[in-house]
Design a protein around this motif. Sequence first.
Motif, PDB file in Angstrom:
ATOM      1  N   ALA A  45       0.828  -1.204   0.000  1.00 23.81           N
ATOM      2  CA  ALA A  45       0.000   0.000   0.000  1.00 23.81           C
ATOM      3  C   ALA A  45       0.865   1.258   0.000  1.00 23.81           C
ATOM      4  CB  ALA A  45      -0.909   0.009   1.219  1.00 23.81           C
ATOM      5  N   SER A  46       0.408   2.270  -0.714  1.00 25.60           N
ATOM      6  CA  SER A  46       1.147   3.533  -0.749  1.00 25.60           C
ATOM      7  C   SER A  46       0.222   4.664  -1.162  1.00 25.60           C
ATOM      8  CB  SER A  46       2.320   3.434  -1.735  1.00 25.60           C
ATOM      9  OG  SER A  46       1.856   3.200  -3.046  1.00 25.60           O
ATOM     10  N   ALA A  96     -10.518  -8.504   7.891  1.00 24.51           N
ATOM     11  CA  ALA A  96     -10.187  -7.087   8.049  1.00 24.51           C
ATOM     12  C   ALA A  96      -9.325  -6.904   9.283  1.00 24.51           C
ATOM     13  CB  ALA A  96     -11.461  -6.258   8.173  1.00 24.51           C
ATOM     14  N   VAL A  97      -8.481  -5.875   9.234  1.00 28.56           N
ATOM     15  CA  VAL A  97      -7.689  -5.501  10.408  1.00 28.56           C
ATOM     16  C   VAL A  97      -7.768  -3.996  10.576  1.00 28.56           C
ATOM     17  CG1 VAL A  97      -5.535  -5.378   9.052  1.00 28.56           C
ATOM     18  CG2 VAL A  97      -5.440  -5.666  11.535  1.00 28.56           C
ATOM     19  N   ARG A  98      -7.977  -3.576  11.814  1.00 33.99           N
ATOM     20  CA  ARG A  98      -8.007  -2.149  12.130  1.00 33.99           C
ATOM     21  C   ARG A  98      -6.593  -1.765  12.515  1.00 33.99           C
ATOM     22  NH1 ARG A  98     -12.652  -0.929  16.057  1.00 33.99           N
ATOM     23  NH2 ARG A  98     -11.204  -1.685  17.653  1.00 33.99           N
ATOM     24  N   THR A  99      -6.025  -0.842  11.788  1.00 27.46           N
ATOM     25  CA  THR A  99      -4.585  -0.615  11.909  1.00 27.46           C
ATOM     26  C   THR A  99      -4.172  -0.040  13.249  1.00 27.46           C
ATOM     27  OG1 THR A  99      -4.747   1.587  10.917  1.00 27.46           O
ATOM     28  CG2 THR A  99      -4.365  -0.266   9.424  1.00 27.46           C
ATOM     29  N   GLY A 100      -5.029   0.728  13.894  1.00 25.80           N
ATOM     30  CA  GLY A 100      -4.629   1.367  15.145  1.00 25.80           C
ATOM     31  C   GLY A 100      -4.366   0.393  16.273  1.00 25.80           C
ATOM     32  N   ASP A 101      -5.253  -0.579  16.438  1.00 21.88           N
ATOM     33  CA  ASP A 101      -5.123  -1.507  17.557  1.00 21.88           C
ATOM     34  C   ASP A 101      -4.967  -2.957  17.127  1.00 21.88           C
ATOM     35  OD1 ASP A 101      -8.692  -1.229  18.390  1.00 21.88           O
ATOM     36  OD2 ASP A 101      -7.656  -2.038  16.634  1.00 21.88           O
ATOM     37  N   GLY A 102      -4.992  -3.212  15.812  1.00 23.12           N
ATOM     38  CA  GLY A 102      -4.769  -4.570  15.332  1.00 23.12           C
ATOM     39  C   GLY A 102      -5.942  -5.510  15.478  1.00 23.12           C
ATOM     40  N   VAL A 103      -7.105  -4.980  15.819  1.00 27.29           N
ATOM     41  CA  VAL A 103      -8.285  -5.835  15.948  1.00 27.29           C
ATOM     42  C   VAL A 103      -8.620  -6.426  14.579  1.00 27.29           C
ATOM     43  CG1 VAL A 103     -10.753  -5.867  16.424  1.00 27.29           C
ATOM     44  CG2 VAL A 103      -9.202  -4.619  17.934  1.00 27.29           C
ATOM     45  N   THR A 104      -8.885  -7.731  14.557  1.00 26.60           N
ATOM     46  CA  THR A 104      -9.158  -8.416  13.290  1.00 26.60           C
ATOM     47  C   THR A 104     -10.579  -8.961  13.256  1.00 26.60           C
ATOM     48  OG1 THR A 104      -8.293 -10.495  14.180  1.00 26.60           O
ATOM     49  CG2 THR A 104      -6.750  -9.087  12.985  1.00 26.60           C
ATOM     50  N   ALA A 150     -11.691   4.086   5.212  1.00 27.10           N
ATOM     51  CA  ALA A 150     -11.193   5.139   6.091  1.00 27.10           C
ATOM     52  C   ALA A 150     -11.952   5.190   7.417  1.00 27.10           C
ATOM     53  CB  ALA A 150     -11.270   6.479   5.384  1.00 27.10           C
ATOM     54  N   SER A 151     -13.228   4.846   7.424  1.00 19.19           N
ATOM     55  CA  SER A 151     -14.014   4.909   8.649  1.00 19.19           C
ATOM     56  C   SER A 151     -13.542   3.863   9.644  1.00 19.19           C
ATOM     57  CB  SER A 151     -15.489   4.668   8.340  1.00 19.19           C
ATOM     58  OG  SER A 151     -16.224   4.502   9.541  1.00 19.19           O
ATOM     59  N   LEU A 152     -13.462   4.243  10.921  1.00 16.70           N
ATOM     60  CA  LEU A 152     -13.067   3.318  11.979  1.00 16.70           C
ATOM     61  C   LEU A 152     -14.272   2.720  12.692  1.00 16.70           C
ATOM     62  CD1 LEU A 152     -10.027   5.170  13.539  1.00 16.70           C
ATOM     63  CD2 LEU A 152     -10.027   3.259  11.933  1.00 16.70           C
ATOM     64  N   ASN A 153     -15.464   3.075  12.260  1.00  8.19           N
ATOM     65  CA  ASN A 153     -16.668   2.508  12.859  1.00  8.19           C
ATOM     66  C   ASN A 153     -16.737   1.020  12.517  1.00  8.19           C
ATOM     67  OD1 ASN A 153     -19.238   1.788  13.637  1.00  8.19           O
ATOM     68  ND2 ASN A 153     -20.188   3.660  12.869  1.00  8.19           N
ATOM     69  N   PRO A 154     -16.749   0.144  13.520  1.00  7.33           N
ATOM     70  CA  PRO A 154     -16.760  -1.297  13.221  1.00  7.33           C
ATOM     71  C   PRO A 154     -18.034  -1.765  12.513  1.00  7.33           C
ATOM     72  CG  PRO A 154     -17.020  -0.904  15.565  1.00  7.33           C
ATOM     73  CD  PRO A 154     -16.685   0.416  14.951  1.00  7.33           C
ATOM     74  N   SER A 155     -19.096  -0.978  12.650  1.00  4.51           N
ATOM     75  CA  SER A 155     -20.321  -1.337  11.949  1.00  4.51           C
ATOM     76  C   SER A 155     -20.096  -1.224  10.448  1.00  4.51           C
ATOM     77  CB  SER A 155     -21.459  -0.411  12.381  1.00  4.51           C
ATOM     78  OG  SER A 155     -22.606  -0.645  11.617  1.00  4.51           O
ATOM     79  N   GLY A 156     -20.369  -2.243   9.732  1.00  3.48           N
ATOM     80  CA  GLY A 156     -20.232  -2.221   8.285  1.00  3.48           C
ATOM     81  C   GLY A 156     -18.898  -2.703   7.774  1.00  3.48           C
ATOM     82  N   VAL A 157     -18.021  -3.139   8.685  1.00  5.48           N
ATOM     83  CA  VAL A 157     -16.697  -3.563   8.243  1.00  5.48           C
ATOM     84  C   VAL A 157     -16.785  -4.777   7.323  1.00  5.48           C
ATOM     85  CG1 VAL A 157     -16.246  -5.090  10.206  1.00  5.48           C
ATOM     86  CG2 VAL A 157     -14.337  -4.000   8.999  1.00  5.48           C
ATOM     87  N   PHE A 200      -3.715   8.345   5.865  1.00  8.49           N
ATOM     88  CA  PHE A 200      -4.621   8.046   6.977  1.00  8.49           C
ATOM     89  C   PHE A 200      -3.812   7.539   8.151  1.00  8.49           C
ATOM     90  CE2 PHE A 200      -7.752   8.685   3.976  1.00  8.49           C
ATOM     91  CZ  PHE A 200      -7.750   7.745   2.962  1.00  8.49           C
ATOM     92  N   ARG A 201      -4.140   7.992   9.321  1.00  7.85           N
ATOM     93  CA  ARG A 201      -3.419   7.501  10.495  1.00  7.85           C
ATOM     94  C   ARG A 201      -3.919   6.133  10.909  1.00  7.85           C
ATOM     95  NH1 ARG A 201      -2.911  11.447  15.362  1.00  7.85           N
ATOM     96  NH2 ARG A 201      -1.709   9.656  16.046  1.00  7.85           N
ATOM     97  N   GLU A 202      -5.226   5.990  10.885  1.00  6.96           N
ATOM     98  CA  GLU A 202      -5.822   4.705  11.237  1.00  6.96           C
ATOM     99  C   GLU A 202      -6.926   4.397  10.237  1.00  6.96           C
ATOM    100  OE1 GLU A 202      -5.458   5.572  16.023  1.00  6.96           O
ATOM    101  OE2 GLU A 202      -6.985   4.189  15.276  1.00  6.96           O
TER     102      GLU A 202
END
Length: 125
Positions: free
Chosen positions: A23-24, A49-57, A99-106, A28-30
């Motif tokens: 990726a490049s 899916a993985v959330r980059t900020g905390d690594g939740v998968t 880009a959204s960090l909302n887990p709903s819809g992931v 986005f920070r998270e």
Amino acid sequence: VQLVESGGGLVQPGGSLRLSCAASGFTFREYYMSWIRQAPGKEPEVVSAVRTGDGVTDYADSVKGRFTISRDSTKNTLYLQMNDLKPEDTARYYCAIRASLNPSGVRSYLEYEYWGPGTQVTVSS
């Protein structure tokens, strides 16, 4: 945003493959980084899916226990280790960013704004 997948190919049932996504071009920070697959004639499916900020998968039920998502933040690269592959895993696999960090819809492919061109995985004897 540029996403480039690699690692697909032809494998026998029960075999393994490791997909990579470089990726490049974004700041986005998270965010959510995911693998989405689409088989012919079917809707896309968010495999993992993985959330980059905390690594939740998160994993689709169809791949739990067989696939593992991971990310190397130093290389900005996403991986998908796929074990015990089945013919029904045959699909084009895409790397995608949400880009959204909302887990709903992931788990909805419609939520992902950026996609790579994909890599083909074929599981067949």
